[in-house]
Design a protein around this motif. Structure first.
Motif, PDB file in Angstrom:
ATOM      1  N   ILE A 439       0.804  -1.337  -0.008  1.00 44.78           N
ATOM      2  CA  ILE A 439       0.001   0.048   0.128  1.00 44.78           C
ATOM      3  C   ILE A 439       1.030   1.164   0.020  1.00 44.78           C
ATOM      4  O   ILE A 439       0.702   2.060  -0.839  1.00 44.78           O
ATOM      5  CB  ILE A 439      -0.838  -0.031   1.303  1.00 44.78           C
ATOM      6  N   ASP A 440       1.943   1.175   0.739  1.00 43.13           N
ATOM      7  CA  ASP A 440       2.690   2.480   0.933  1.00 43.13           C
ATOM      8  C   ASP A 440       3.377   2.804  -0.439  1.00 43.13           C
ATOM      9  O   ASP A 440       3.817   3.991  -0.686  1.00 43.13           O
ATOM     10  CB  ASP A 440       3.599   2.136   2.023  1.00 43.13           C
ATOM     11  N   SER A 441       3.898   1.503  -1.091  1.00 42.83           N
ATOM     12  CA  SER A 441       4.698   1.690  -2.479  1.00 42.83           C
ATOM     13  C   SER A 441       3.790   2.208  -3.423  1.00 42.83           C
ATOM     14  O   SER A 441       4.081   2.505  -4.593  1.00 42.83           O
ATOM     15  CB  SER A 441       5.415   0.571  -2.872  1.00 42.83           C
ATOM     16  N   GLY A 442       2.472   2.129  -3.551  1.00 43.74           N
ATOM     17  CA  GLY A 442       1.522   2.333  -4.506  1.00 43.74           C
ATOM     18  C   GLY A 442       1.195   0.851  -5.424  1.00 43.74           C
ATOM     19  O   GLY A 442       0.423   0.898  -6.156  1.00 43.74           O
ATOM     20  N   GLU A 443       1.902  -0.255  -4.780  1.00 41.42           N
ATOM     21  CA  GLU A 443       1.592  -1.407  -5.768  1.00 41.42           C
ATOM     22  C   GLU A 443       0.249  -1.968  -5.581  1.00 41.42           C
ATOM     23  O   GLU A 443      -0.401  -2.478  -6.567  1.00 41.42           O
ATOM     24  CB  GLU A 443       2.539  -2.569  -5.175  1.00 41.42           C
TER      25      GLU A 443
END
Length: 544
Positions: A439-443
Protein backbone atom coordinates in the motif's frame (compact mmCIF):
# COMPACT_ATOMS: atom_id res chain seq x y z
CA UNK A 1 -1.36 -20.21 -30.41
CA UNK A 2 -2.80 -17.18 -32.15
CA UNK A 3 -4.35 -15.79 -28.96
CA UNK A 4 -1.06 -16.02 -27.08
CA UNK A 5 0.76 -14.15 -29.85
CA UNK A 6 -1.88 -11.44 -29.98
CA UNK A 7 -2.00 -11.14 -26.18
CA UNK A 8 1.79 -10.77 -25.94
CA UNK A 9 1.79 -8.18 -28.68
CA UNK A 10 -0.96 -6.12 -27.05
CA UNK A 11 0.03 -6.39 -23.37
CA UNK A 12 3.84 -6.41 -23.65
CA UNK A 13 5.99 -7.59 -20.77
CA UNK A 14 4.18 -7.43 -17.46
CA UNK A 15 5.17 -8.35 -13.94
CA UNK A 16 3.40 -11.42 -12.54
CA UNK A 17 0.11 -10.59 -10.87
CA UNK A 18 -0.43 -12.29 -7.52
CA UNK A 19 -3.47 -12.43 -5.29
CA UNK A 20 -3.20 -11.78 -1.55
CA UNK A 21 -2.34 -15.42 -0.87
CA UNK A 22 0.57 -15.23 -3.31
CA UNK A 23 -1.01 -17.26 -6.10
CA UNK A 24 -0.13 -16.13 -9.64
CA UNK A 25 -3.19 -15.06 -11.67
CA UNK A 26 -3.17 -15.81 -15.39
CA UNK A 27 -4.90 -13.50 -17.89
CA UNK A 28 -7.11 -16.32 -19.23
CA UNK A 29 -8.33 -19.71 -18.04
CA UNK A 30 -9.70 -22.59 -20.11
CA UNK A 31 -10.66 -26.27 -20.01
CA UNK A 32 -7.12 -27.36 -19.13
CA UNK A 33 -7.39 -25.32 -15.90
CA UNK A 34 -10.58 -27.04 -14.74
CA UNK A 35 -10.96 -29.19 -11.61
CA UNK A 36 -7.96 -31.46 -11.22
CA UNK A 37 -10.00 -34.34 -9.85
CA UNK A 38 -13.25 -35.72 -11.22
CA UNK A 39 -16.50 -33.87 -10.67
CA UNK A 40 -17.75 -36.14 -7.89
CA UNK A 41 -14.39 -36.12 -6.10
CA UNK A 42 -13.74 -32.39 -6.16
CA UNK A 43 -17.17 -30.77 -6.53
CA UNK A 44 -20.19 -33.02 -6.26
CA UNK A 45 -23.61 -31.62 -5.53
CA UNK A 46 -24.67 -29.15 -2.84
CA UNK A 47 -25.25 -30.87 0.46
CA UNK A 48 -23.25 -33.88 -0.71
CA UNK A 49 -19.68 -34.80 0.16
CA UNK A 50 -17.21 -33.08 -0.34
CA UNK A 51 -19.58 -30.10 0.01
CA UNK A 52 -17.54 -27.78 -2.24
CA UNK A 53 -20.73 -26.27 -3.67
CA UNK A 54 -22.51 -25.69 -0.38
CA UNK A 55 -23.52 -27.45 2.83
CA UNK A 56 -27.26 -27.68 2.05
CA UNK A 57 -28.92 -29.28 -0.96
CA UNK A 58 -31.15 -26.25 -1.51
CA UNK A 59 -28.82 -23.56 -0.09
CA UNK A 60 -30.47 -20.11 -0.24
CA UNK A 61 -33.60 -21.37 -2.03
CA UNK A 62 -34.44 -23.38 1.06
CA UNK A 63 -32.74 -21.27 3.71
CA UNK A 64 -31.57 -17.72 2.87
CA UNK A 65 -28.44 -16.55 4.62
CA UNK A 66 -29.12 -15.00 8.02
CA UNK A 67 -28.75 -11.22 8.14
CA UNK A 68 -27.03 -10.68 11.45
CA UNK A 69 -25.67 -7.21 12.07
CA UNK A 70 -23.40 -6.38 15.00
CA UNK A 71 -25.22 -4.02 17.33
CA UNK A 72 -23.63 -2.51 20.40
CA UNK A 73 -23.54 1.10 21.49
CA UNK A 74 -24.45 3.04 24.59
CA UNK A 75 -26.22 1.39 27.53
CA UNK A 76 -28.34 -1.82 27.54
CA UNK A 77 -31.54 0.16 26.86
CA UNK A 78 -29.85 1.73 23.80
CA UNK A 79 -28.86 -1.70 22.53
CA UNK A 80 -32.38 -3.01 23.07
CA UNK A 81 -33.93 -0.12 21.16
CA UNK A 82 -31.55 -0.45 18.21
CA UNK A 83 -31.73 -4.26 18.01
CA UNK A 84 -35.53 -4.13 17.88
CA UNK A 85 -35.25 -1.57 15.08
CA UNK A 86 -32.82 -3.79 13.15
CA UNK A 87 -35.07 -6.84 13.55
CA UNK A 88 -38.02 -4.82 12.31
CA UNK A 89 -35.93 -3.68 9.32
CA UNK A 90 -35.13 -7.22 8.21
CA UNK A 91 -32.33 -8.52 10.40
CA UNK A 92 -32.99 -12.22 11.03
CA UNK A 93 -30.86 -12.75 14.13
CA UNK A 94 -29.67 -10.68 17.07
CA UNK A 95 -26.00 -10.00 17.72
CA UNK A 96 -24.92 -8.54 21.03
CA UNK A 97 -21.50 -6.91 20.94
CA UNK A 98 -20.39 -6.16 24.50
CA UNK A 99 -18.46 -3.03 25.42
CA UNK A 100 -14.67 -3.16 25.09
CA UNK A 101 -14.46 -2.94 28.88
CA UNK A 102 -16.38 -6.25 29.05
CA UNK A 103 -14.22 -7.86 26.39
CA UNK A 104 -11.13 -6.94 28.39
CA UNK A 105 -12.64 -8.52 31.52
CA UNK A 106 -13.67 -5.44 33.49
CA UNK A 107 -16.83 -4.07 35.05
CA UNK A 108 -17.93 -0.55 34.21
CA UNK A 109 -16.71 0.83 37.54
CA UNK A 110 -13.14 -0.23 36.67
CA UNK A 111 -12.69 1.90 33.54
CA UNK A 112 -13.03 5.63 32.74
CA UNK A 113 -16.66 6.52 32.01
CA UNK A 114 -15.93 8.18 28.61
CA UNK A 115 -14.69 4.79 27.32
CA UNK A 116 -17.90 2.94 28.18
CA UNK A 117 -20.44 2.12 25.50
CA UNK A 118 -18.50 3.60 22.59
CA UNK A 119 -17.76 0.23 21.01
CA UNK A 120 -20.31 -2.20 22.34
CA UNK A 121 -22.75 -2.32 25.23
CA UNK A 122 -21.70 -2.85 28.87
CA UNK A 123 -23.09 -6.06 30.37
CA UNK A 124 -21.90 -6.85 33.88
CA UNK A 125 -24.80 -8.77 35.39
CA UNK A 126 -27.78 -10.95 34.51
CA UNK A 127 -29.99 -7.90 35.01
CA UNK A 128 -27.96 -5.98 32.39
CA UNK A 129 -28.49 -8.80 29.89
CA UNK A 130 -32.19 -8.91 30.73
CA UNK A 131 -32.42 -5.21 29.86
CA UNK A 132 -30.60 -5.80 26.56
CA UNK A 133 -32.97 -8.60 25.56
CA UNK A 134 -36.23 -7.17 26.86
CA UNK A 135 -39.08 -7.94 24.49
CA UNK A 136 -37.20 -10.72 22.69
CA UNK A 137 -38.50 -14.24 23.21
CA UNK A 138 -35.44 -16.25 24.22
CA UNK A 139 -36.80 -19.46 22.73
CA UNK A 140 -37.67 -17.83 19.39
CA UNK A 141 -34.76 -15.46 18.80
CA UNK A 142 -31.42 -16.70 17.49
CA UNK A 143 -28.80 -14.92 19.58
CA UNK A 144 -25.15 -14.39 18.83
CA UNK A 145 -23.18 -13.26 21.86
CA UNK A 146 -19.68 -11.77 21.64
CA UNK A 147 -18.31 -13.90 24.45
CA UNK A 148 -14.92 -15.39 25.18
CA UNK A 149 -13.53 -17.31 28.16
CA UNK A 150 -14.81 -17.59 30.85
CA UNK A 151 -18.11 -17.21 28.91
CA UNK A 152 -19.97 -15.16 31.50
CA UNK A 153 -22.35 -13.80 28.85
CA UNK A 154 -23.64 -17.23 27.84
CA UNK A 155 -23.85 -18.12 31.54
CA UNK A 156 -25.97 -14.99 32.10
CA UNK A 157 -28.22 -16.09 29.24
CA UNK A 158 -28.75 -19.51 30.83
CA UNK A 159 -29.58 -17.88 34.17
CA UNK A 160 -31.93 -15.41 32.46
CA UNK A 161 -33.67 -18.28 30.68
CA UNK A 162 -34.04 -20.09 33.99
CA UNK A 163 -35.60 -17.01 35.61
CA UNK A 164 -38.03 -16.67 32.68
CA UNK A 165 -38.88 -20.36 32.67
CA UNK A 166 -37.42 -21.00 29.23
CA UNK A 167 -36.10 -24.52 28.64
CA UNK A 168 -32.37 -24.38 27.79
CA UNK A 169 -32.99 -27.00 25.11
CA UNK A 170 -34.96 -24.35 23.18
CA UNK A 171 -32.16 -21.77 23.13
CA UNK A 172 -30.47 -21.26 19.78
CA UNK A 173 -27.50 -19.15 18.86
CA UNK A 174 -23.74 -18.94 19.19
CA UNK A 175 -21.09 -18.17 21.77
CA UNK A 176 -19.33 -15.99 19.27
CA UNK A 177 -15.57 -15.42 19.37
CA UNK A 178 -15.13 -18.32 21.79
CA UNK A 179 -11.95 -19.31 19.89
CA UNK A 180 -9.21 -18.47 22.43
CA UNK A 181 -6.44 -19.32 19.96
CA UNK A 182 -7.50 -16.60 17.55
CA UNK A 183 -7.79 -14.12 20.42
CA UNK A 184 -4.32 -14.98 21.70
CA UNK A 185 -2.73 -14.81 18.25
CA UNK A 186 -4.49 -11.82 16.75
CA UNK A 187 -6.82 -10.03 19.16
CA UNK A 188 -4.64 -9.67 22.21
CA UNK A 189 -6.75 -7.07 24.00
CA UNK A 190 -9.57 -9.56 24.47
CA UNK A 191 -7.39 -12.46 25.64
CA UNK A 192 -8.40 -12.55 29.33
CA UNK A 193 -7.01 -15.79 30.73
CA UNK A 194 -3.85 -17.83 30.23
CA UNK A 195 -3.71 -20.22 27.29
CA UNK A 196 -4.12 -23.30 29.48
CA UNK A 197 -7.00 -21.77 31.47
CA UNK A 198 -8.73 -20.72 28.26
CA UNK A 199 -8.29 -24.21 26.85
CA UNK A 200 -9.89 -25.83 29.89
CA UNK A 201 -12.79 -23.39 30.00
CA UNK A 202 -13.56 -23.80 26.30
CA UNK A 203 -13.67 -27.57 26.59
CA UNK A 204 -15.83 -27.38 29.73
CA UNK A 205 -18.14 -24.85 28.05
CA UNK A 206 -18.60 -27.06 24.97
CA UNK A 207 -19.23 -30.16 27.09
CA UNK A 208 -21.79 -28.36 29.25
CA UNK A 209 -23.68 -26.70 26.40
CA UNK A 210 -23.74 -29.83 24.24
CA UNK A 211 -25.35 -31.72 27.11
CA UNK A 212 -27.73 -29.01 28.38
CA UNK A 213 -28.40 -26.66 25.45
CA UNK A 214 -28.12 -28.89 22.37
CA UNK A 215 -29.27 -26.26 19.84
CA UNK A 216 -26.60 -23.83 20.94
CA UNK A 217 -23.27 -23.43 19.08
CA UNK A 218 -20.70 -23.17 21.88
CA UNK A 219 -17.70 -22.90 19.55
CA UNK A 220 -17.08 -20.19 16.98
CA UNK A 221 -13.75 -20.84 15.23
CA UNK A 222 -12.58 -17.41 14.14
CA UNK A 223 -10.47 -16.88 11.04
CA UNK A 224 -11.67 -13.29 10.97
CA UNK A 225 -9.34 -12.08 13.72
CA UNK A 226 -6.33 -13.48 11.86
CA UNK A 227 -7.22 -11.92 8.53
CA UNK A 228 -8.07 -8.55 10.08
CA UNK A 229 -4.63 -8.63 11.73
CA UNK A 230 -2.93 -9.20 8.37
CA UNK A 231 -3.08 -12.91 7.52
CA UNK A 232 -3.71 -13.71 3.88
CA UNK A 233 -7.03 -15.36 3.01
CA UNK A 234 -5.26 -18.75 2.63
CA UNK A 235 -3.52 -18.32 6.00
CA UNK A 236 -6.73 -17.26 7.74
CA UNK A 237 -8.55 -20.35 6.48
CA UNK A 238 -5.60 -22.58 7.38
CA UNK A 239 -5.32 -21.17 10.92
CA UNK A 240 -9.06 -21.61 11.45
CA UNK A 241 -9.06 -25.22 10.25
CA UNK A 242 -5.95 -26.01 12.34
CA UNK A 243 -7.69 -24.48 15.38
CA UNK A 244 -10.81 -26.55 14.73
CA UNK A 245 -8.67 -29.69 14.53
CA UNK A 246 -7.05 -28.73 17.84
CA UNK A 247 -10.44 -28.33 19.54
CA UNK A 248 -11.71 -31.60 18.08
CA UNK A 249 -8.64 -33.45 19.36
CA UNK A 250 -9.01 -31.86 22.82
CA UNK A 251 -12.66 -32.88 23.00
CA UNK A 252 -11.86 -36.40 21.85
CA UNK A 253 -9.17 -36.60 24.54
CA UNK A 254 -11.83 -35.58 27.04
CA UNK A 255 -13.81 -38.66 26.03
CA UNK A 256 -16.32 -37.22 23.56
CA UNK A 257 -17.26 -38.91 20.30
CA UNK A 258 -16.63 -36.66 17.22
CA UNK A 259 -20.19 -36.92 15.93
CA UNK A 260 -21.44 -35.65 19.30
CA UNK A 261 -19.75 -32.25 19.02
CA UNK A 262 -18.71 -31.56 15.39
CA UNK A 263 -22.25 -30.69 14.17
CA UNK A 264 -22.27 -27.72 16.57
CA UNK A 265 -18.91 -26.32 15.43
CA UNK A 266 -19.34 -22.99 13.68
CA UNK A 267 -16.84 -20.76 11.85
CA UNK A 268 -16.46 -17.01 11.48
CA UNK A 269 -14.50 -15.55 8.56
CA UNK A 270 -13.47 -12.22 7.14
CA UNK A 271 -14.33 -11.52 3.52
CA UNK A 272 -12.09 -9.06 1.71
CA UNK A 273 -12.23 -7.22 -1.60
CA UNK A 274 -10.17 -9.93 -3.31
CA UNK A 275 -13.42 -11.16 -4.84
CA UNK A 276 -12.56 -14.42 -6.61
CA UNK A 277 -9.93 -15.33 -4.05
CA UNK A 278 -12.48 -15.11 -1.24
CA UNK A 279 -14.99 -17.27 -3.11
CA UNK A 280 -12.28 -19.85 -3.77
CA UNK A 281 -11.21 -19.65 -0.11
CA UNK A 282 -14.66 -20.60 1.10
CA UNK A 283 -15.12 -23.38 -1.46
CA UNK A 284 -11.69 -24.86 -0.73
CA UNK A 285 -12.12 -24.55 3.04
CA UNK A 286 -15.50 -26.26 2.94
CA UNK A 287 -14.07 -29.16 0.93
CA UNK A 288 -11.05 -29.51 3.18
CA UNK A 289 -13.11 -29.52 6.37
CA UNK A 290 -15.39 -32.23 4.98
CA UNK A 291 -12.37 -34.42 4.23
CA UNK A 292 -10.66 -33.67 7.56
CA UNK A 293 -13.71 -34.49 9.66
CA UNK A 294 -14.48 -37.69 7.77
CA UNK A 295 -11.02 -39.03 7.07
CA UNK A 296 -8.90 -37.69 9.97
CA UNK A 297 -11.33 -37.12 12.83
CA UNK A 298 -13.49 -40.17 12.13
CA UNK A 299 -16.86 -38.42 11.86
CA UNK A 300 -19.55 -40.59 10.28
CA UNK A 301 -22.53 -38.24 10.32
CA UNK A 302 -22.89 -35.83 7.33
CA UNK A 303 -23.81 -33.05 9.75
CA UNK A 304 -20.31 -33.34 11.19
CA UNK A 305 -18.70 -32.64 7.79
CA UNK A 306 -20.34 -29.26 7.27
CA UNK A 307 -18.31 -26.08 7.63
CA UNK A 308 -21.10 -23.69 8.65
CA UNK A 309 -19.80 -20.13 8.65
CA UNK A 310 -20.68 -16.54 9.38
CA UNK A 311 -18.95 -13.93 7.22
CA UNK A 312 -18.19 -10.34 8.06
CA UNK A 313 -17.08 -7.81 5.48
CA UNK A 314 -13.50 -6.73 6.12
CA UNK A 315 -13.45 -3.74 8.43
CA UNK A 316 -9.72 -3.40 7.90
CA UNK A 317 -10.37 -2.38 4.28
CA UNK A 318 -12.66 0.52 5.24
CA UNK A 319 -10.99 3.91 4.88
CA UNK A 320 -11.44 7.19 6.72
CA UNK A 321 -10.56 8.95 3.48
CA UNK A 322 -13.63 9.42 1.25
CA UNK A 323 -15.71 7.16 3.52
CA UNK A 324 -18.69 6.87 1.17
CA UNK A 325 -16.48 4.67 -1.02
CA UNK A 326 -16.85 2.10 1.74
CA UNK A 327 -20.41 1.46 0.54
CA UNK A 328 -19.00 0.03 -2.69
CA UNK A 329 -16.32 -1.94 -0.87
CA UNK A 330 -18.86 -3.56 1.45
CA UNK A 331 -21.15 -4.46 -1.45
CA UNK A 332 -18.37 -6.27 -3.33
CA UNK A 333 -17.30 -8.09 -0.17
CA UNK A 334 -20.89 -9.13 0.55
CA UNK A 335 -21.34 -10.59 -2.93
CA UNK A 336 -18.17 -12.64 -2.46
CA UNK A 337 -19.54 -14.01 0.84
CA UNK A 338 -22.87 -14.91 -0.77
CA UNK A 339 -21.27 -16.57 -3.80
CA UNK A 340 -18.94 -18.34 -1.37
CA UNK A 341 -21.94 -19.91 0.39
CA UNK A 342 -22.03 -18.23 3.84
CA UNK A 343 -24.79 -19.16 6.29
CA UNK A 344 -24.99 -15.71 7.86
CA UNK A 345 -23.57 -12.33 6.96
CA UNK A 346 -22.67 -9.06 8.62
CA UNK A 347 -22.16 -6.09 6.35
CA UNK A 348 -20.11 -3.25 7.83
CA UNK A 349 -21.49 0.27 7.85
CA UNK A 350 -19.53 2.80 5.82
CA UNK A 351 -18.71 4.90 8.89
CA UNK A 352 -17.16 2.10 10.94
CA UNK A 353 -13.69 3.43 10.12
CA UNK A 354 -14.58 6.22 12.57
CA UNK A 355 -16.85 4.74 15.23
CA UNK A 356 -19.67 2.33 15.96
CA UNK A 357 -22.21 2.87 13.17
CA UNK A 358 -25.00 5.40 13.45
CA UNK A 359 -28.60 4.19 13.18
CA UNK A 360 -28.87 5.34 9.57
CA UNK A 361 -25.58 3.81 8.41
CA UNK A 362 -26.39 0.51 10.18
CA UNK A 363 -29.76 0.46 8.41
CA UNK A 364 -28.05 1.13 5.08
CA UNK A 365 -25.61 -1.74 5.67
CA UNK A 366 -28.51 -4.08 6.40
CA UNK A 367 -30.40 -2.89 3.32
CA UNK A 368 -27.35 -3.74 1.20
CA UNK A 369 -27.96 -7.39 1.99
CA UNK A 370 -31.67 -7.13 1.32
CA UNK A 371 -31.05 -5.52 -2.07
CA UNK A 372 -28.59 -8.26 -3.04
CA UNK A 373 -31.13 -10.92 -2.06
CA UNK A 374 -34.50 -9.48 -3.10
CA UNK A 375 -33.62 -7.09 -5.92
CA UNK A 376 -30.49 -8.64 -7.47
CA UNK A 377 -31.74 -12.18 -6.72
CA UNK A 378 -28.38 -13.51 -5.65
CA UNK A 379 -30.19 -16.24 -3.74
CA UNK A 380 -31.56 -17.97 -6.83
CA UNK A 381 -28.68 -20.18 -8.03
CA UNK A 382 -26.46 -22.35 -5.87
CA UNK A 383 -22.73 -21.80 -6.28
CA UNK A 384 -23.27 -19.65 -9.40
CA UNK A 385 -19.57 -19.45 -10.27
CA UNK A 386 -19.08 -23.22 -10.04
CA UNK A 387 -17.71 -24.50 -13.32
CA UNK A 388 -15.85 -21.30 -14.09
CA UNK A 389 -12.44 -22.30 -15.37
CA UNK A 390 -10.90 -19.58 -13.24
CA UNK A 391 -12.82 -20.23 -10.03
CA UNK A 392 -12.31 -24.00 -10.18
CA UNK A 393 -8.59 -23.61 -10.83
CA UNK A 394 -8.29 -21.02 -8.08
CA UNK A 395 -10.22 -23.24 -5.66
CA UNK A 396 -7.69 -26.03 -6.26
CA UNK A 397 -4.78 -23.61 -5.83
CA UNK A 398 -6.23 -22.12 -2.65
CA UNK A 399 -6.67 -25.61 -1.27
CA UNK A 400 -2.99 -26.32 -1.91
CA UNK A 401 -1.98 -23.05 -0.25
CA UNK A 402 -4.17 -23.76 2.79
CA UNK A 403 -2.78 -27.29 3.14
CA UNK A 404 0.80 -25.94 3.02
CA UNK A 405 0.14 -23.56 5.92
CA UNK A 406 -1.65 -26.29 7.90
CA UNK A 407 1.31 -28.63 7.40
CA UNK A 408 3.60 -26.00 8.93
CA UNK A 409 1.29 -25.67 11.94
CA UNK A 410 1.07 -29.43 12.33
CA UNK A 411 4.86 -29.76 12.20
CA UNK A 412 5.07 -27.19 15.01
CA UNK A 413 2.96 -29.42 17.25
CA UNK A 414 -0.55 -28.23 16.39
CA UNK A 415 -2.29 -24.89 16.72
CA UNK A 416 -2.12 -24.56 20.53
CA UNK A 417 1.64 -25.05 20.52
CA UNK A 418 2.14 -22.88 17.44
CA UNK A 419 0.34 -19.99 19.16
CA UNK A 420 2.17 -20.60 22.46
CA UNK A 421 5.49 -20.43 20.60
CA UNK A 422 4.55 -17.31 18.59
CA UNK A 423 4.77 -19.00 15.19
CA UNK A 424 1.28 -17.97 14.11
CA UNK A 425 1.83 -14.41 15.31
CA UNK A 426 5.08 -14.27 13.33
CA UNK A 427 3.40 -15.47 10.15
CA UNK A 428 0.58 -12.95 10.53
CA UNK A 429 3.05 -10.16 11.17
CA UNK A 430 5.07 -10.98 8.06
CA UNK A 431 1.96 -10.97 5.87
CA UNK A 432 0.72 -7.72 7.42
CA UNK A 433 4.06 -6.05 6.71
CA UNK A 434 4.01 -7.18 3.07
CA UNK A 435 0.51 -5.78 2.65
CA UNK A 436 1.34 -2.43 4.26
CA UNK A 437 4.51 -2.10 2.17
CA UNK A 438 2.45 -2.75 -0.98
CA UNK A 439 0.00 0.00 0.00
CA UNK A 440 2.79 2.43 0.91
CA UNK A 441 4.58 1.83 -2.38
CA UNK A 442 1.40 2.15 -4.42
CA UNK A 443 1.67 -1.42 -5.69
CA UNK A 444 -1.68 -2.08 -4.01
CA UNK A 445 -4.08 0.68 -4.93
CA UNK A 446 -6.65 2.05 -2.47
CA UNK A 447 -8.99 4.80 -3.66
CA UNK A 448 -8.73 7.84 -1.47
CA UNK A 449 -5.48 6.66 0.10
CA UNK A 450 -2.99 6.36 -2.75
CA UNK A 451 -5.28 6.67 -5.77
CA UNK A 452 -7.94 9.14 -6.94
CA UNK A 453 -7.17 11.48 -4.07
CA UNK A 454 -9.65 14.19 -3.22
CA UNK A 455 -8.46 17.80 -3.38
CA UNK A 456 -10.37 18.48 -0.18
CA UNK A 457 -7.96 17.26 2.49
CA UNK A 458 -10.59 17.31 5.23
CA UNK A 459 -12.51 14.01 5.04
CA UNK A 460 -16.21 14.31 5.80
CA UNK A 461 -16.79 12.85 9.23
CA UNK A 462 -20.09 11.00 9.54
CA UNK A 463 -22.70 12.20 11.96
CA UNK A 464 -22.05 11.32 15.59
CA UNK A 465 -25.53 11.88 16.94
CA UNK A 466 -25.63 8.30 18.26
CA UNK A 467 -22.65 8.77 20.59
CA UNK A 468 -23.36 7.58 24.13
CA UNK A 469 -24.81 10.03 26.65
CA UNK A 470 -21.93 10.54 29.10
CA UNK A 471 -24.22 11.80 31.89
CA UNK A 472 -26.31 8.63 31.59
CA UNK A 473 -23.20 6.48 31.74
CA UNK A 474 -21.86 8.26 34.82
CA UNK A 475 -25.23 7.72 36.52
CA UNK A 476 -25.18 4.06 35.50
CA UNK A 477 -21.73 3.56 37.03
CA UNK A 478 -22.89 5.15 40.29
CA UNK A 479 -25.96 2.92 40.41
CA UNK A 480 -23.82 -0.13 39.70
CA UNK A 481 -21.47 0.70 42.57
CA UNK A 482 -24.44 1.11 44.91
CA UNK A 483 -25.87 -2.25 43.80
CA UNK A 484 -22.55 -3.98 44.45
CA UNK A 485 -22.37 -2.45 47.93
CA UNK A 486 -25.86 -3.73 48.80
CA UNK A 487 -25.07 -7.39 48.08
CA UNK A 488 -24.68 -9.70 51.11
CA UNK A 489 -20.92 -10.09 51.55
CA UNK A 490 -21.17 -13.54 53.12
CA UNK A 491 -22.88 -15.05 50.12
CA UNK A 492 -20.49 -13.37 47.72
CA UNK A 493 -17.45 -14.71 49.57
CA UNK A 494 -18.87 -18.24 49.55
CA UNK A 495 -19.53 -18.07 45.79
CA UNK A 496 -16.03 -16.82 45.10
CA UNK A 497 -14.54 -19.56 47.26
CA UNK A 498 -16.50 -22.21 45.33
CA UNK A 499 -15.22 -20.80 42.04
CA UNK A 500 -11.63 -20.91 43.29
CA UNK A 501 -12.05 -24.52 44.46
CA UNK A 502 -13.36 -25.51 41.05
CA UNK A 503 -10.44 -23.77 39.34
CA UNK A 504 -8.05 -25.88 41.44
CA UNK A 505 -9.91 -29.11 40.71
CA UNK A 506 -9.19 -30.39 37.19
CA UNK A 507 -12.06 -32.88 37.44
CA UNK A 508 -14.69 -30.15 37.97
CA UNK A 509 -16.57 -28.60 35.07
CA UNK A 510 -15.38 -25.04 35.55
CA UNK A 511 -18.02 -23.51 33.27
CA UNK A 512 -20.74 -24.95 35.52
CA UNK A 513 -19.17 -23.00 38.39
CA UNK A 514 -19.04 -19.82 36.28
CA UNK A 515 -22.77 -20.27 35.71
CA UNK A 516 -23.31 -20.73 39.45
CA UNK A 517 -21.31 -17.57 40.12
CA UNK A 518 -23.25 -15.27 37.76
CA UNK A 519 -26.50 -16.83 39.01
CA UNK A 520 -25.45 -15.77 42.51
CA UNK A 521 -24.89 -12.18 41.29
CA UNK A 522 -21.12 -12.22 40.92
CA UNK A 523 -20.33 -9.68 38.24
CA UNK A 524 -18.49 -10.35 35.02
CA UNK A 525 -15.41 -8.49 36.24
CA UNK A 526 -15.41 -10.37 39.55
CA UNK A 527 -15.59 -13.76 37.83
CA UNK A 528 -12.73 -12.87 35.47
CA UNK A 529 -10.57 -11.48 38.29
CA UNK A 530 -11.17 -14.55 40.47
CA UNK A 531 -10.13 -16.93 37.72
CA UNK A 532 -7.12 -14.79 36.81
CA UNK A 533 -6.04 -14.95 40.46
CA UNK A 534 -5.97 -18.76 40.37
CA UNK A 535 -5.23 -19.57 36.71
CA UNK A 536 -3.28 -16.58 35.40
CA UNK A 537 -4.14 -13.71 33.10
CA UNK A 538 -3.77 -13.85 29.35
CA UNK A 539 -0.32 -12.67 28.32
CA UNK A 540 0.02 -12.30 24.56
CA UNK A 541 3.06 -13.83 22.90
CA UNK A 542 4.34 -11.21 20.52
CA UNK A 543 6.65 -12.22 17.71
CA UNK A 544 8.39 -10.41 14.87
Amino acid sequence: MAWERDYAAQSGTQAPRLNQSGIAIKPLYGPRDGPRAGYDDSLGFPGQFPLTRGIHASMYRGRPWSQRQIVGLGLPADYNRREHAMLAAGSTGAYLSPCNSFMRGYDIDQVPAPLIGRSGTPVNTVDDLAECLQGMALDRTSLSLGDNAPFTLSAMLLELARRQGVDWARLSGTTNQSDYLSLAAANHMFFRLSLDASRRLLIDHIKFMNARAPRWNPLSVVGQHMQEAGATPAEAMAFALSSAIQYARDLASAGLVPDSFLPRFSFFFDVSLSFFEEIAKFRAGRRLWARITREQLGARQPASWRMRFHAQTAGVELTREQPLNNLTRVTVQAIAAIFGGCQSLHTDAYDEAFQAPTSSSARLALNTQTILRDEAHFDQVIDPLGGSYYVECLTDQMEEAIIAVMARIEAAGGMHQAVADGLVQSMIGASALRLQNAIDSGERKVVGVNLALDDDTAPPHPATSDSPDLDAIVARVAAFRAWKARRPRTGLAATQAALLRAARDPTANLYAEVLAAVSADMTHGEVVATLQQEMGAGVPVLAV
